[in-house]
Every structure is written in structure tokens, then in C-alpha cells.
Motif scaffolding. Structure first.
Motif, short mmCIF file in Angstrom:
data_model
loop_
_atom_site.label_atom_id
_atom_site.label_comp_id
_atom_site.label_asym_id
_atom_site.label_seq_id
_atom_site.Cartn_x
_atom_site.Cartn_y
_atom_site.Cartn_z
N GLN A 210 -7.20 -2.66 12.26
CA GLN A 210 -7.46 -1.67 11.22
C GLN A 210 -6.32 -0.66 11.25
O GLN A 210 -6.08 -0.03 12.28
N MET A 211 -5.64 -0.53 10.13
CA MET A 211 -4.48 0.37 10.05
C MET A 211 -4.77 1.47 9.04
O MET A 211 -5.12 1.17 7.88
N SER A 212 -4.62 2.70 9.46
CA SER A 212 -4.86 3.84 8.59
C SER A 212 -3.65 4.75 8.63
O SER A 212 -2.80 4.64 9.51
N VAL B 143 0.85 -1.18 0.00
CA VAL B 143 0.00 0.00 0.00
C VAL B 143 0.89 1.25 0.00
O VAL B 143 2.01 1.20 0.51
N GLN B 144 0.39 2.31 -0.57
CA GLN B 144 1.13 3.57 -0.56
C GLN B 144 1.00 4.25 0.80
O GLN B 144 0.02 4.03 1.53
N ALA B 145 1.96 5.07 1.12
CA ALA B 145 1.90 5.84 2.36
C ALA B 145 0.59 6.62 2.40
O ALA B 145 0.16 7.20 1.39
N GLY B 146 -0.03 6.61 3.58
CA GLY B 146 -1.32 7.25 3.75
C GLY B 146 -2.50 6.33 3.54
O GLY B 146 -3.64 6.69 3.85
N GLY B 147 -2.23 5.14 3.04
CA GLY B 147 -3.29 4.18 2.78
C GLY B 147 -3.71 3.40 4.01
O GLY B 147 -3.23 3.65 5.12
N SER B 148 -4.61 2.44 3.79
CA SER B 148 -5.18 1.66 4.88
C SER B 148 -5.18 0.18 4.54
O SER B 148 -5.23 -0.20 3.37
N LEU B 149 -5.13 -0.62 5.60
CA LEU B 149 -5.27 -2.06 5.49
C LEU B 149 -6.00 -2.57 6.71
O LEU B 149 -5.90 -1.96 7.79
N ARG B 150 -6.68 -3.68 6.57
CA ARG B 150 -7.32 -4.34 7.70
C ARG B 150 -6.80 -5.77 7.80
O ARG B 150 -7.00 -6.57 6.88
N LEU B 151 -6.13 -6.05 8.90
CA LEU B 151 -5.60 -7.39 9.14
C LEU B 151 -6.59 -8.20 9.96
O LEU B 151 -7.31 -7.67 10.81
N SER B 152 -6.60 -9.51 9.70
CA SER B 152 -7.44 -10.42 10.46
C SER B 152 -6.59 -11.57 10.99
O SER B 152 -5.62 -11.97 10.35
N CYS B 153 -6.99 -12.11 12.11
CA CYS B 153 -6.30 -13.26 12.68
C CYS B 153 -7.36 -14.20 13.26
O CYS B 153 -8.07 -13.82 14.20
N VAL B 154 -7.43 -15.37 12.69
CA VAL B 154 -8.36 -16.39 13.19
C VAL B 154 -7.60 -17.32 14.11
O VAL B 154 -6.53 -17.82 13.77
#
Length: 114
Positions: free
Chosen positions: A81-83, A12-23
Motif C-alpha cells: 500500500q503506497m500513500s 497517479v498524481q503526487a500525493g495519491g495512493s496505489l495498492r500493489l499486489s503480487c501473487v
């Protein structure tokens, strides 16, 4: 045997977001405090965010205001959630119970480009 399966990473580019999950497989999830950790190349693994079994949260100073940890006990899943991502957030991200020793999962790679 408890298993941790992380997903959701990517480039992802700087300033973007990702959502990680862990089961989390097994019966330990709902009763345990959980954490998200990360390990950058050449650095030690560090705790990024934590959530108690009751839902209280705590964060590393460098991610406060940008990351949000949450959990769904019905799904045995913890999220991150990472923003406003920064290049220095680049690392492999892992989840784990805070107080119970279990094998680490494979992690999920997060790469933030400048």
C-alpha cells in the motif's frame, strides 16, 4: 516453477495512493520472507519494503510512514500500500522472496506525476 505476478501499478498524481499486489505461485510463499523492490530508469534495483514469514516488517527510510507491506498467506499474495506518493517513487515495482533465488516477474509500472 515459481512465478511472480505483480499488478496494481498506474499513473497517479503526487500525493495519491496505489495498492500493489503480487501473487506467488508454488509452495514457497508462506515459509519465506518477501520483499518489494523497485527500479527507476538508469538506476539499480533497490529493496523498498520487506515482510518476514511471521509478519514483521521493515522499510527503506525514504518510504517509511508512506508505504505499508502486508501478506495474505492463504492467497499466496503480498501487498504494498503506497500513500503520499512522490515523483521520485516512479519506477517498476517487483516482488521477490528475500532469500530464495527465483526468476523476476514482469513488474508493475508506477508513475507519479508532479
Amino acid at each position: 516453477q515459481v512465478q511472480l505476478v505483480e499488478s496494481g501499478g498506474g499513473l497517479v498524481q503526487a500525493g495519491g495512493s496505489l495498492r500493489l499486489s503480487c501473487v506467488v505461485s508454488g509452495s514457497i510463499f508462506s515459509a519465506n520472507d518477501m520483499g518489494w523492490y523497485r527500479q527507476a530508469p538508469g538506476k539499480q534495483r533497490e529493496l523498498v519494503a520487506a515482510i518476514t514469514s511471521g509478519g514483521s516488517t521493515n522499510y527503506r527510510d525514504s518510504v517509511k510512514g508512506r508505504f505499508t507491506i502486508s501478506r495474505d498467506n492463504a492467497k499466496n499474495t503480498v501487498y504494498l500500500q503506497m500513500s503520499s506518493l512522490k515523483p521520485e517513487d516512479t519506477a517498476v515495482y517487483y516482488c521477490s522472496p528475500l532469500w530464495v533465488v527465483v526468476p523476476w516477474g514482469q513488474g508493475t509500472q508506477v508513475t507519479v506525476s508532479s
